[in-house]
Design an enzyme around this catalytic site. Sequence first.
Site, PDB file in Angstrom:
ATOM      1  N   THR A  89       0.836  -1.201   0.000  1.00  0.00           N
ATOM      2  CA  THR A  89       0.000   0.000   0.000  1.00  0.00           C
ATOM      3  C   THR A  89       0.875   1.256   0.000  1.00  0.00           C
ATOM      4  O   THR A  89       0.545   2.258  -0.624  1.00  0.00           O
ATOM      5  CB  THR A  89      -0.915   0.030   1.251  1.00  0.00           C
ATOM      6  N   ARG A 120      -9.005  -6.263   7.785  1.00  0.00           N
ATOM      7  CA  ARG A 120      -9.670  -5.044   8.229  1.00  0.00           C
ATOM      8  C   ARG A 120     -11.141  -5.123   7.848  1.00  0.00           C
ATOM      9  O   ARG A 120     -11.458  -5.446   6.694  1.00  0.00           O
ATOM     10  CB  ARG A 120      -9.057  -3.815   7.584  1.00  0.00           C
ATOM     11  N   ASP A 175       2.552  11.517   8.706  1.00  0.00           N
ATOM     12  CA  ASP A 175       1.485  11.785   7.729  1.00  0.00           C
ATOM     13  C   ASP A 175       0.090  11.523   8.282  1.00  0.00           C
ATOM     14  O   ASP A 175      -0.898  11.873   7.659  1.00  0.00           O
ATOM     15  CB  ASP A 175       1.724  11.010   6.419  1.00  0.00           C
ATOM     16  N   ASP A 232       1.816   9.967  13.525  1.00  0.00           N
ATOM     17  CA  ASP A 232       2.417   8.630  13.489  1.00  0.00           C
ATOM     18  C   ASP A 232       3.918   8.683  13.228  1.00  0.00           C
ATOM     19  O   ASP A 232       4.529   9.763  13.245  1.00  0.00           O
ATOM     20  CB  ASP A 232       1.704   7.759  12.449  1.00  0.00           C
ATOM     21  N   ASP A 286       5.907   8.546  10.654  1.00  0.00           N
ATOM     22  CA  ASP A 286       6.472   9.388   9.602  1.00  0.00           C
ATOM     23  C   ASP A 286       5.725  10.710   9.418  1.00  0.00           C
ATOM     24  O   ASP A 286       5.991  11.442   8.462  1.00  0.00           O
ATOM     25  CB  ASP A 286       6.547   8.625   8.274  1.00  0.00           C
ATOM     26  N   LYS A 312      -0.561  12.578   2.640  1.00  0.00           N
ATOM     27  CA  LYS A 312      -1.382  12.992   3.760  1.00  0.00           C
ATOM     28  C   LYS A 312      -0.478  13.708   4.745  1.00  0.00           C
ATOM     29  O   LYS A 312       0.738  13.509   4.727  1.00  0.00           O
ATOM     30  CB  LYS A 312      -2.108  11.808   4.387  1.00  0.00           C
ATOM     31  N   ARG A 316       7.942  -2.711   2.861  1.00  0.00           N
ATOM     32  CA  ARG A 316       8.137  -2.773   4.318  1.00  0.00           C
ATOM     33  C   ARG A 316       8.491  -4.192   4.725  1.00  0.00           C
ATOM     34  O   ARG A 316       7.783  -5.134   4.379  1.00  0.00           O
ATOM     35  CB  ARG A 316       6.870  -2.328   5.052  1.00  0.00           C
ATOM     36  N   SER A 374       6.327   3.890   8.494  1.00  0.00           N
ATOM     37  CA  SER A 374       5.229   4.624   9.111  1.00  0.00           C
ATOM     38  C   SER A 374       5.031   4.241  10.574  1.00  0.00           C
ATOM     39  O   SER A 374       5.950   4.343  11.359  1.00  0.00           O
ATOM     40  CB  SER A 374       3.962   4.411   8.290  1.00  0.00           C
ATOM     41  N   HIS A 375       3.847   3.751  10.918  1.00  0.00           N
ATOM     42  CA  HIS A 375       3.530   3.491  12.325  1.00  0.00           C
ATOM     43  C   HIS A 375       3.984   2.101  12.788  1.00  0.00           C
ATOM     44  O   HIS A 375       3.811   1.760  13.943  1.00  0.00           O
ATOM     45  CB  HIS A 375       2.023   3.604  12.517  1.00  0.00           C
TER      46      HIS A 375
HETATM   47  C1  VG1 Z   1      -2.897   1.368   5.789  1.00  0.00           C
HETATM   48  C2  VG1 Z   1      -4.168   2.200   5.723  1.00  0.00           C
HETATM   49  C3  VG1 Z   1      -4.174   3.058   4.472  1.00  0.00           C
HETATM   50  C4  VG1 Z   1      -2.899   3.926   4.443  1.00  0.00           C
HETATM   51  C5  VG1 Z   1      -1.675   3.037   4.571  1.00  0.00           C
HETATM   52  C6  VG1 Z   1      -0.398   3.821   4.659  1.00  0.00           C
HETATM   53  O1  VG1 Z   1      -2.847   0.501   4.690  1.00  0.00           O
HETATM   54  O2  VG1 Z   1      -5.308   1.376   5.766  1.00  0.00           O
HETATM   55  O3  VG1 Z   1      -5.331   3.833   4.445  1.00  0.00           O
HETATM   56  O4  VG1 Z   1      -2.840   4.660   3.255  1.00  0.00           O
HETATM   57  O5  VG1 Z   1      -1.767   2.236   5.750  1.00  0.00           O
HETATM   58  O6  VG1 Z   1      -0.415   4.717   5.727  1.00  0.00           O
HETATM   59  P1  VG1 Z   1      -3.254  -1.050   4.785  1.00  0.00           P
HETATM   60  O7  VG1 Z   1      -2.992  -1.611   3.425  1.00  0.00           O
HETATM   61  O8  VG1 Z   1      -2.427  -1.653   5.871  1.00  0.00           O
HETATM   62  O9  VG1 Z   1      -4.699  -1.056   5.157  1.00  0.00           O
HETATM   63  V1  VG1 Z   1       1.004   5.095   6.512  1.00  0.00           V
HETATM   64  O10 VG1 Z   1       0.714   6.242   7.601  1.00  0.00           O
HETATM   65  O11 VG1 Z   1       1.489   3.614   6.998  1.00  0.00           O
HETATM   66  O12 VG1 Z   1       2.116   5.625   5.276  1.00  0.00           O
HETATM   67 CO    CO Z   2       2.398   7.157   8.117  1.00  0.00          CO
END
Ligand code: VG1
Ligand code: CO
Length: 544
Positions: free
Chosen positions: A18, A497, A282, A278, A280, A377, A22, A113-114
């Site tokens: 997404t 999810r 965003d 979070d 990073d 974002k 990672r 990210s998180h």
């Molecule tokens: C998750 C969220 C998605 C978001 C993505 C990256 O993806 O559901 O809405 O864009 O994380 O966000 P997934 O495929 O795990 O549902 V971040 O803040 O990790 O760059």
């Molecule tokens: Co993020």
Amino acid sequence: MKIQDVSTTPYAGQQPGTSGLRKKVSVFQQAGYLENFVQAIFDSLDDFQGKLLVVGGDGRYYNTTAIQTILRMAAANGFGKVLVGQDGLLSTPAMSCLIRKYAAHGGIILSASHNPAGVDGDFGIKYNIANGGPAPETVTNRIHEHTRDITRYLTVEASDIDLSRRGSQSLGNMQVEVIDPVADYAELMEQLFDFERIRALLKKPGFALRFDAMHAITGPYASDILITRLGAASGSVLNALPLEDFGGGHPDPNLTYAHELVAMMNDADGPDFGAASDGDGDRNMILGSRIFVTPSDSLAILAANARLVPGYRDGLAGVARSMPTSQAVDRVAGKLGIPVYETPTGWKFFGNLLDAGKVTLCGEESFGTGSDHVREKDGLWAVLFWLNLLAARQETVEEIVHGHWREYGRNYYSRHDYEGVDATAANQLMDGLRETGGELQGKTLGSYRVDYSDDFSYTDPVDHSVSRNQGIRIGFSDGSRIVYRLSGTGTEGATLRVYIERYEPDPGKQHLDAQEALHDLIRIAGEVARIREFTGRESPTVIT
Ligand code: VG1
Ligand code: CO
């Protein structure tokens, strides 16, 4: 400059999800693993010789090691110059801002990210294109193709760049400029929001604000913008120091992982406004005194009030939301008479709409909100937008949210995550839904009649590319929805999810607890997908 041509063999599974690639840190530490992926990025780009690249990350473990490797490879591959954040730090939205401001060819973000960080945690890498946004699927697919038949990567022999020292250094024929990671981003925020008015709000006796940076990237940004530039009290930013392991925490701003802040906000004498971001930078979570604003509601409220903010004074061209995000913003768009676009999950799908001027604001239920000011974002942007609204409306968070529900109705909303489930079982569950989905139409489940059921497919209105299998939707005749999809950002097993939504127009029935209000739909969601049977779980790991 002596270029080294190092022979290598492909690693399986270097497919961006997404949001980038990672994996566990230990996976990235394998010989040539990072190098292969970086070379595959460069091999998939056109005409970058002598051009500018931006590099930075969220400060997690392995960030600076990876940056040194990338800098050497960028020099060997022929980039002319690299901008890198001091100490290797750049938030994702700041990266987007820099690419646009300095017309870079692109940028490489080091972040998962998180996802938890540290030696045993996760690491990630993502490429952003010249518009400042995440590479679209055409590009990520090309990168993946290159990782499958890679035979060599290019690097140079050179000592490490001193990332702690601002200014220019050279690496072979390439120039490296270490910059203040915050300044350009903060200037952009000053152009969009009424800092004067926010300053007055923050000065008001009795008004208290808490921002939780969760020991991740937003610490330096929040301290500079909220405290130095806007005059918030010095203790307003919590956990402000970015740490390599994020302090052992989980910088995912939601009710489960930001519990410290949530507890503070629920206190009778608690602050008036609370927010968190979070790993990073965003994402954003918005809280008022004893109220949590769901990200879907937040997007709708920002859209409804955009004209109160200087940067959006002229109104919105349109809005976009990811498919699982609640339809609250659709009602606002309807009233404003502007178009609303429904995209697959992931920010990369908003890029074309923003570039084409079709939308001004966009958001995802996963605590992501943003606008055409960058192509990512943006956590702190959302915080400043809310502060600007509070200052302009002279109302509390609760008053604004409740007023919004009265006017537009409330979209009760919740997401249930089943983390770390067996991947095979999770795929079987999704396959099962795909098979039974078609037969549901017209059937009655509990007191809900199924209007449609499908596997979401998106055709980009700008480049007409098609993205299939983006999540199973079951839509009911009263507008309620259940959506299922598997996460594309995890590194262990699978995460299911389940997104649940119900519309309530009656102001007398808008103050239930969301889990209570969605109780029947939650039960239906479990039964239709046979969640317990496939996952072996009695309940979700995270509820937001
Ligand atoms: C998750 C969220 C998605 C978001 C993505 C990256 O993806 O559901 O809405 O864009 O994380 O966000 P997934 O495929 O795990 O549902 V971040 O803040 O990790 O760059
Ligand atoms: Co993020």
